[in-house]
Write a protein that holds these residues in place. Structure first.
Motif: not given
Lengths: 185, 117
Positions: B111-113, B108-109, B115-117
């Motif tokens: 993907i967050c990193l 998750e982190s 995509t910025g979401n």
């Protein structure tokens, strides 16, 4: 450390040379250079190349002194090195001149005429050199050992590592060749 | 000595029964001598002993290089051991992820990193 090794015997000189004593080794060179010159120059002619081979003989001797076990005389050991290096040089020259020269084998042995006090001595030296250089190398070596070093046939066979029979047959063939060569000189 | 005598000596030397020591002596007296040039001994000696000096210097150089390399190797091994201990203390294990510094990263982190979401 001694200052002079002139009185020392060969074994002492060898021992000191192995330990890296320069003076001891120089005494070996002084003692045996004439013998080596007779073999090398007798076989290759009196040229600068012979001088180089002479140096190589003593350099090889220095680096192989630890292999010298004293079973044979030092002179025999040096003589064997001189014979091997001289024969190698003859082979090398033969290969070179076969590949690059049109003139044949005669130019393989350039003889520089040394200074002599009398005309008679110059002539004697010239006859011997010309006779030797025109002999085939395998015959030249046995004749040089006998004529220039004064070795017996047995000593010649030991130094050249040849059976006595071979030495005797080569001497006989060499004698025939020498008669022909000297007739023309 | 006359040339005919020289020729006879040469031919005679190939005779197995001939006293060749005498032949050699007579030829030398007649002028048949072989010598190396003046300074031959010095030339040989210089070649051997100057070469030996060069070899000794080369050996010294190789020896000191070996000492330097062994010191570097020891320091390197010590640094690696310290690094592994510190990773073990901070991450609690010596897994590949902890060695590579990926111990706390979850999908998750990432993907967050990215995509910025």
């Amino acid at each position: 450390m001694k200052e002079s090794y002139r009185q020392s015997d060969d074994n002492e000189l060898v021992r000191a040379s192995i330990e890296g004593n320069k003076l001891a080794f120089e005494e070996i060179v002084n003692r045996y250079q004439k013998m080596v010159a007779r073999t090398v120059k007798g076989m290759l002619g009196d040229s600068v190349f012979a001088e180089d081979i002479g140096q190589e003989v003593f350099i090889k001797l220095y680096y192989s002194l630890s292999d010298f076990r004293g079973e044979a005389k030092l002179s025999t050991y040096i003589q064997k090195i001189a014979v091997n290096l001289t024969l190698n040089e003859i082979k090398r020259r033969k290969r070179f001149f076969t590949m690059f020269s049109q003139k044949g084998n005669n130019e393989m042995y350039e003889i520089e005429v040394a200074d002599f006090d009398t005309e008679e001595k110059r002539e004697a030296s010239e006859i011997v050199n010309k006779a030797l250089m025109r002999l085939e190398p395998k015959f030249r070596m046995v004749v040089a050992m006998r004529m220039l070093q004064g070795y017996s046939t047995k000593e010649t066979s030991e130094i050249l590592d040849l059976p006595l029979g071979t030495v005797l047959s080569r001497l006989s063939r060499a004698q025939e060749q020498l008669k022909e060569i000297l007739e023309k000189l | 000595m006359k040339s005919t005598e020289i020729k006879n000596l040469i031919i005679g030397s190939a005779n197995p029964g001939q006293d060749t020591m005498e032949t050699t002596r007579m030829l030398e007296e007649a002028g048949v001598t072989y010598r190396f040039s003046k300074g031959f001994t010095k030339k040989v000696s210089d070649k051997i002993f100057s070469a030996e000096f060069a070899i000794n210097r080369e050996i010294d150089f190789v020896r000191s290089m070996n000492i330097v390399f062994s010191r570097i190797a020891l320091t390197g091994i010590a640094a690696i051991v310290i690094l592994l201990i510190s990773i073990f203390l901070s991450e609690g294990s010596l897994s590949m992820n902890s060695i590579l510094g990926l111990g706390d990263i979850h999908d998750e982190s990432i993907i967050c990193l990215l995509t910025g979401n």
